[in-house]
Design a protein around this motif. Structure first.
Motif, PDB file in Angstrom:
ATOM      1  N   UNK A 173      -1.382  38.135 -49.950  1.00 39.43           N
ATOM      2  CA  UNK A 173      -1.054  37.810 -48.570  1.00 39.43           C
ATOM      3  C   UNK A 173      -2.353  37.833 -47.758  1.00 39.43           C
ATOM      4  N   UNK A 174      -2.665  36.731 -47.086  1.00 37.67           N
ATOM      5  CA  UNK A 174      -3.856  36.619 -46.228  1.00 37.67           C
ATOM      6  C   UNK A 174      -3.778  35.283 -45.503  1.00 37.67           C
ATOM      7  N   UNK A 175      -4.082  35.175 -44.218  1.00 36.02           N
ATOM      8  CA  UNK A 175      -4.506  36.222 -43.289  1.00 36.02           C
ATOM      9  C   UNK A 175      -3.378  36.768 -42.427  1.00 36.02           C
ATOM     10  N   UNK A 176      -2.115  36.470 -42.781  1.00 34.55           N
ATOM     11  CA  UNK A 176      -1.028  37.003 -41.952  1.00 34.55           C
ATOM     12  C   UNK A 176       0.098  37.479 -42.853  1.00 34.55           C
ATOM     13  N   UNK A 177       0.732  38.569 -42.456  1.00 33.53           N
ATOM     14  CA  UNK A 177       1.884  39.115 -43.175  1.00 33.53           C
ATOM     15  C   UNK A 177       3.149  38.572 -42.532  1.00 33.53           C
ATOM     16  N   UNK A 178       4.036  37.979 -43.326  1.00 35.14           N
ATOM     17  CA  UNK A 178       5.249  37.378 -42.777  1.00 35.14           C
ATOM     18  C   UNK A 178       4.883  36.159 -41.940  1.00 35.14           C
ATOM     19  N   UNK A 179       5.654  35.906 -40.901  1.00 35.91           N
ATOM     20  CA  UNK A 179       5.357  34.788 -39.989  1.00 35.91           C
ATOM     21  C   UNK A 179       4.560  35.329 -38.806  1.00 35.91           C
ATOM     22  N   UNK A 180       3.449  34.674 -38.500  1.00 38.18           N
ATOM     23  CA  UNK A 180       2.672  35.073 -37.334  1.00 38.18           C
ATOM     24  C   UNK A 180       3.474  34.822 -36.057  1.00 38.18           C
ATOM     25  N   UNK A 181       3.086  35.533 -35.018  1.00 41.21           N
ATOM     26  CA  UNK A 181       3.836  35.384 -33.750  1.00 41.21           C
ATOM     27  C   UNK A 181       2.905  34.864 -32.650  1.00 41.21           C
ATOM     28  N   UNK A 182       3.382  33.849 -31.931  1.00 37.02           N
ATOM     29  CA  UNK A 182       2.615  33.338 -30.775  1.00 37.02           C
ATOM     30  C   UNK A 182       2.454  34.468 -29.765  1.00 37.02           C
ATOM     31  N   UNK A 183       1.336  34.579 -29.060  1.00 38.58           N
ATOM     32  CA  UNK A 183       0.250  33.601 -29.008  1.00 38.58           C
ATOM     33  C   UNK A 183      -0.863  33.866 -30.041  1.00 38.58           C
ATOM     34  N   UNK A 184      -0.601  34.698 -31.059  1.00 39.91           N
ATOM     35  CA  UNK A 184      -1.675  34.977 -32.016  1.00 39.91           C
ATOM     36  C   UNK A 184      -2.024  33.704 -32.789  1.00 39.91           C
ATOM     37  N   UNK A 185      -3.295  33.585 -33.147  1.00 36.30           N
ATOM     38  CA  UNK A 185      -3.799  32.369 -33.803  1.00 36.30           C
ATOM     39  C   UNK A 185      -3.126  32.115 -35.154  1.00 36.30           C
ATOM     40  N   UNK A 186      -2.505  33.144 -35.749  1.00 36.67           N
ATOM     41  CA  UNK A 186      -1.850  32.952 -37.055  1.00 36.67           C
ATOM     42  C   UNK A 186      -0.439  32.375 -36.919  1.00 36.67           C
ATOM     43  N   UNK A 187       0.025  32.152 -35.679  1.00 37.06           N
ATOM     44  CA  UNK A 187       1.443  31.819 -35.448  1.00 37.06           C
ATOM     45  C   UNK A 187       1.945  30.604 -36.231  1.00 37.06           C
ATOM     46  N   UNK A 188       1.089  29.611 -36.450  1.00 35.98           N
ATOM     47  CA  UNK A 188       1.567  28.393 -37.110  1.00 35.98           C
ATOM     48  C   UNK A 188       1.275  28.351 -38.611  1.00 35.98           C
ATOM     49  N   UNK A 189       0.683  29.412 -39.127  1.00 33.44           N
ATOM     50  CA  UNK A 189       0.412  29.433 -40.578  1.00 33.44           C
ATOM     51  C   UNK A 189       1.725  29.648 -41.336  1.00 33.44           C
TER      52      UNK A 189
END
Ligand code: BG6
Length: 285
Positions: free
Chosen positions: A61-77
Motif C-alpha cells: 500500500x502506497x501512498x494512501x491507505x484505503x480511499x484518500x479523502x478530499x482535499x488531500x492530494x491522494x483523494x483521486x488515487x
C-alpha cells in the motif's frame, strides 16, 4: 540458483529449502515456504496478469491507505494507492552464507501519466526481500527525490495462510486504541484479537514490536516483528464481503487473516531529500 528471474516473477530459493516468490506487478510477494509449508495466502481466484491488484500475498500500500479523502492530494488515487498496481523492476540481488536477497524498485518515471498527474511528486521506492533458513524480512524504503515535501501512508498488507480463522488469535494488541471500520467505532482492544465475523480494524501506535498470530491453542503460528512501523491493520472479510469480491473464493475467508504492519493512522510527511524505512520479519512460532 538462489535467485531465478522469470518474466512475471522472481523466485528466491534458500539452500535449506525455504523459498519465496515476488511478482514484478506490485512487487507483490505471493509465497513464502518454510519447514515444507506455504505460509502466505494467495486466493485461488487471484488475478495474476497485471490487470488488478493481486488478491493475497503482500500487496504494498502506497501512498494512501484505503480511499484518500478530499482535499488531500491522494483523494483521486485508487484504493490503497498505485504501488500495488504498477510493475516494479529488479534493482539488485545477492546471496551470502545465510541470506538470499532481492531488491525491487519503483519511481515516478515508472507510474502511468494518470497517476503522475494525480500525485505529482518525485519519489523512489526500494523494496527489499531477504530470505533466510527460518525467516523472511520485507522492508520498504521511501525516498523523496524531489524538491518539495509529500505525505504518504504505507502498509505491508500481509495475507497469512492459516488453518482456521475461527481458531486464530492475534496476540500483542491488548490495550491498543483502534478504529473498527465495520462498526465505525473507536475502542481499546481488550485481550487478544479473535475472528468471529467480518473484522477490519486499524490499531494506531502499537508499541509491541513482536506480534503473534497463534493458529490455535497449541501456540503454533507466525511471529511478526515490526521495525519502524507504528500501526497494525487486522482484516478478514468473512462471508458477505467475501461473496462480493470477484477475485476471492466464497469460503476462502476461513483460511486467511491479514495482519498488516504500516503507517496508516496518520500520513507521514517526508521533506525534500529525506528518506524513510520500515520493515517486518516473519518467522515461525
Ligand atoms: C484492508 C482494509 O487493509 O484492505 C479494508 O482495511 C479493505 O478496508 C482490505 O477492504 C482489502 O482492500 P482491497 O482494496 O484489496 O479489496
Amino acid at each position: 540458483m538462489p535467485v531465478h528471474q522469470q518474466s512475471e516473477k522472481i523466485i528466491l530459493t534458500h539452500s535449506t529449502g525455504a523459498s519465496a516468490e515476488v511478482y514484478f506487478y506490485g512487487s507483490t510477494l505471493t509465497s513464502w515456504k518454510v519447514a515444507g509449508k506455504e505460509r502466505i495466502f494467495l486466493s485461488d481466484k487471484a488475478i495474476l496478469d497485471g490487470s488488478k491488484a493481486i488478491r493475497g500475498g503482500i500487496p504494498l500500500v502506497f501512498p494512501v491507505f484505503g480511499k484518500g479523502k478530499a482535499p488531500h492530494v491522494t483523494a483521486s488515487l485508487p484504493q490503497h494507492g498505485f504501488a500495488r498496481v504498477t510493475r516494479w523492476k529488479l534493482v539488485n540481488s545477492s546471496e551470502d552464507a545465510t541470506t538470499v536477497t532481492v531488491q525491487l524498485g519503483l519511481d515516478h518515471s515508472m507510474i502511468t501519466e494518470e497517476f503522475r498527474n494525480l500525485w505529482p511528486f518525485d519519489f523512489s521506492l526500494v523494496y527489499t526481500v531477504s530470505l533466510t533458513a527460518d525467516n523472511i524480512e520485507t522492508g520498504l524504503r521511501v525516498h523523496n527525490i524531489g524538491d518539495r515535501a509529500f505525505d504518504f501512508n504505507t502498509l505491508l498488507h500481509t495475507y497469512f495462510l492459516i488453518p482456521d480463522a475461527s481458531a486464530v488469535k492475534v496476540v500483542g494488541l491488548n490495550g491498543v486504541d483502534y478504529v473498527d471500520k465495520v462498526l465505525q467505532t473507536s475502542s481499546k482492544q481488550k485481550g487478544d484479537v479473535v475472528i468471529r465475523g467480518e473484522v477490519d480494524s486499524v490499531y494506531a501506535n502499537v508499541n509491541t514490536l513482536k506480534l503473534e498470530i497463534q493458529y490455535d491453542p497449541s501456540g503454533k503460528g507466525i511471529q511478526v516483528q515490526k521495525n519502524g512501523l507504528g500501526d497494525i491493520v487486522v482484516w478478514n472479510p468473512w462471508t458477505e464481503k467475501a461473496s462480493g469480491m470477484a477475485d476471492f473464493g466464497d469460503e476462502e475467508f476461513h483460511k486467511m487473516i491479514c495482519v498488516e504492519a504500516g503507517q496508516v493512522a496518520e500520513f507521514i510527511a517526508l521533506a525534500a531529500g529525506d528518506a524513510w524505512e520500515g520493515s517486518q520479519i516473519l518467522s515461525l512460532l
